[in-house]
Design a protein around this motif. Sequence first.
Motif, short mmCIF file in Angstrom:
data_model
loop_
_atom_site.label_atom_id
_atom_site.label_comp_id
_atom_site.label_asym_id
_atom_site.label_seq_id
_atom_site.Cartn_x
_atom_site.Cartn_y
_atom_site.Cartn_z
N SER B 50 0.83 -1.22 0.00
CA SER B 50 0.00 0.00 0.00
C SER B 50 0.86 1.27 0.00
CB SER B 50 -1.00 0.01 1.14
OG SER B 50 -0.36 -0.06 2.38
N THR B 52 2.07 4.76 -0.93
CA THR B 52 1.30 5.95 -1.29
C THR B 52 2.19 7.16 -1.28
OG1 THR B 52 -0.61 4.97 -0.20
CG2 THR B 52 -0.74 7.32 -0.69
N THR B 59 -2.71 12.69 -5.70
CA THR B 59 -2.18 11.42 -5.20
C THR B 59 -1.44 10.76 -6.35
OG1 THR B 59 -4.08 11.26 -3.77
CG2 THR B 59 -2.78 9.29 -4.01
N ASP B 62 -1.16 5.58 -5.37
CA ASP B 62 -2.28 5.35 -4.48
C ASP B 62 -2.32 3.89 -4.05
OD1 ASP B 62 -4.54 5.62 -3.07
OD2 ASP B 62 -5.82 6.27 -4.73
N HIS B 63 -1.90 3.61 -2.84
CA HIS B 63 -1.97 2.26 -2.27
C HIS B 63 -1.54 1.18 -3.26
CE1 HIS B 63 -3.70 3.58 1.48
NE2 HIS B 63 -4.39 4.44 0.75
N LEU B 64 -0.30 1.26 -3.63
CA LEU B 64 0.20 0.33 -4.62
C LEU B 64 0.72 -0.95 -3.95
CD1 LEU B 64 1.18 -0.23 -7.57
CD2 LEU B 64 3.32 0.80 -6.87
N PHE B 250 -0.97 1.19 -15.01
CA PHE B 250 -1.04 2.27 -14.04
C PHE B 250 -1.92 3.36 -14.57
CE2 PHE B 250 1.85 3.59 -10.58
CZ PHE B 250 2.12 2.33 -10.13
N LYS B 254 -3.00 4.44 -9.55
CA LYS B 254 -3.49 3.12 -9.15
C LYS B 254 -3.06 2.08 -10.17
CE LYS B 254 -7.65 3.93 -6.48
NZ LYS B 254 -7.96 5.34 -6.58
N VAL B 256 -4.33 -0.70 -12.06
CA VAL B 256 -5.67 -1.23 -12.32
C VAL B 256 -5.63 -2.68 -12.77
CG1 VAL B 256 -6.72 1.00 -12.81
CG2 VAL B 256 -5.63 -0.25 -14.65
N ALA B 351 -10.87 3.20 -15.86
CA ALA B 351 -10.35 4.02 -14.77
C ALA B 351 -10.87 5.44 -14.89
CB ALA B 351 -8.83 4.01 -14.82
#
Lengths: 359, 356
Positions: B50, B52, B59, B62-64, B250, B254, B256, B351
């Motif tokens: 996660s 960030t 951002t 984001d919570h990768l 990406f 995020k 995806v 996305a």
Amino acid sequence: MQTLKAPADSRAKELAGEGGSRREDARGEGTGSRGQSEENRRYHVLKVLFRKETAEFINSRRMILFVVLTALITVSGFYAAVSGLAEAIEGGNTATDFLFLKLFTVSANSIPSYNSLMALMGPFIGIFMGFDAINSERTEGTLNRLVSQPLYRDQIIVSKFLAGLFISAVMVFASGLLIGSVGVIATGLIPSGEEIGRLFIYLCFCVVYIGFWLAAAILFSTVCRHAATSALACIAVWLFCAIFVSLLAGIVADALYPINGGDMQAMMNEMGNYSCELNLNRTSPYYLFAEAATTVLNPGVRTINAVTVTQLSGAISSNLTLGQSMLLVWPHLTGLAALMLAVFAISYVSFMRQEIRSR
Amino acid sequence: MISSEKKEFPEKRMSPEEGGLSRAGEGATAGTEKNIAGKMEDDIVVRTESLTKIYGDLTAVDHLDLQIRKGEVFGLLGPNGAGKTTTTLMLLGLTEPDAGKATIHGLDCTRNALQVKKAVGYLPDNVGFYGTMTGRENLRFMGRINGLEGKALEERIDRLLERVGMAQAADKKTGTYSRGMRQRLGIADVLMKDPDIIIMDEPTLGIDPEGVRELMWLIRDLAERDGRTILLSSHQLYQVQRVCDRMGIFVKGKMVACGTLEELGQQIGRDGTGALELSVYPDNISLQRILKEMKGVLDIEKNSDMYVIHSSFDVRRALSKKLTEEGYTIMHLRQAGSDLDEIYRKYFEKAGEQVG
């Protein structure tokens, strides 16, 4: 679970032809015997960086300009001294002791002395070396390559500062000793031990003074994105210190201690006015250096602050010893060194906190 | 040389286990997983949890959650400003994450940045060199920083210059180099410290097709022959498609989607957003009836002269048989979302809807 390309790994172990000396220095050392070797590595990296900075500067075209500038200061300072010295002695304007040091302080008709040239042009040497220290690496795209190497980030900026200081020290001592040695031949004056000591201290002062400007230039190179911007900012600060501080000091001192009324109060203010102006002037490294340099080079300077007649009564009119002169300018030296370190500390911190992205 | 090479291998195999022992905190969790996942867990060299990063309102990452295994070529795909570079910077410890953490070989990238940088080579986007020095001198400088000296240093420089095909231009000032030459010297530069993991930021940008082909070959070679792990970020899909084992897509910080090309295609198909493209002659009312009555077909869209058929399973075989029986001629039949471009576009659309 996703599939992994199995052959990749196993084949690598068979065929790793490239990895002849794999990892002899990379991770094996780091985890096991840290401490000593880690400390050694630090100095090693700093040394490598220092060498690169010095070599890069010496090989650059800027070095030519740099040498020309220093040569100009040396030659014109020397010319002024040689042509002005005889006149000064014949005219009886100057004391005949410590004549050797006069080589650095005597000016001819229109040519300023070596000392005042150094006070004026010394900043240029520092600015010259530092104004694009960080931002040129950034625009060239070498900085992010450098910070991704196993080194501490501060080593980059420290090595740049040390390399600049080293080169300017070499230049200053070369030019100072050149004047001294050619002066011996040209004038036949033999320097005494004290004169050599004073000269040495003076040259150290010069290095610290240039170091301050180097630190300031590095600060601007860290903050500004473009080399041109940082160079302009440096020159602006230099002009401010050399010219405007003294103007402002006069204005502020007059406002706080008015002396042009002609009344009793104006006379009372005289002392305050002078001290105030002097202290404000001393915030400028230019003034600080000039004052200290004059004191060191001229043993006849007995005081640098305003003195009342009562304080002077009973004083013997003679030259100060080296120790006493140093006592006078010790605050100047520490102040200048502290300024240099403070400015460098600011640039250090701002560099450490900066995010380094590609150009 | 040969004996020293032989000595390496056991040591190399040991290293993940040693790494596992040293991080005591993770030992407990890793232990339970080990029974199931076994060797797979050991193989993960790059891991983010996660991760960030926030710049003001934006951002960037984001919570990768990312896991990259040893020896694989992983592609980070995404448009400009998707957070690819920020992710790579955090992996190198050059940027501090706002939340979460990244580890390489079990070492925290922020706290043990120095150790991490010893194992990771970074080829930045638009790599630069000291223009007053020659290519060889640039490499020598990097080698010295990494603790190489003397004969070993010169040997490695020669070998690497040969490998990237820069031996001829090595003694020219780097200021005169072209973009492609700089990139190749950049790879030699990264290899100077002999890294386990190589991170490349947009390596193909601004290079001619032939250069890209060579570069891709070199990247593949680095992964397969040397067993290095490679993470490359790009927005040039086709080039990456050819060279990557796995890809992560990406969008706006995020990730995806992540997986092999096939897996990405399946993910799209399962979502029902990708489907079958069909064009037949003649195009009439009864055709639509036939299509609707097909088993497994969920929905039909008419898209100018093309039908897009969403189905619960692959209906291509049944569909072509049925249509031929009914006397239609199939002009076009294609499984949508099977190449990367399609996948990429679909994910961006998806996305985009979520965010905007």
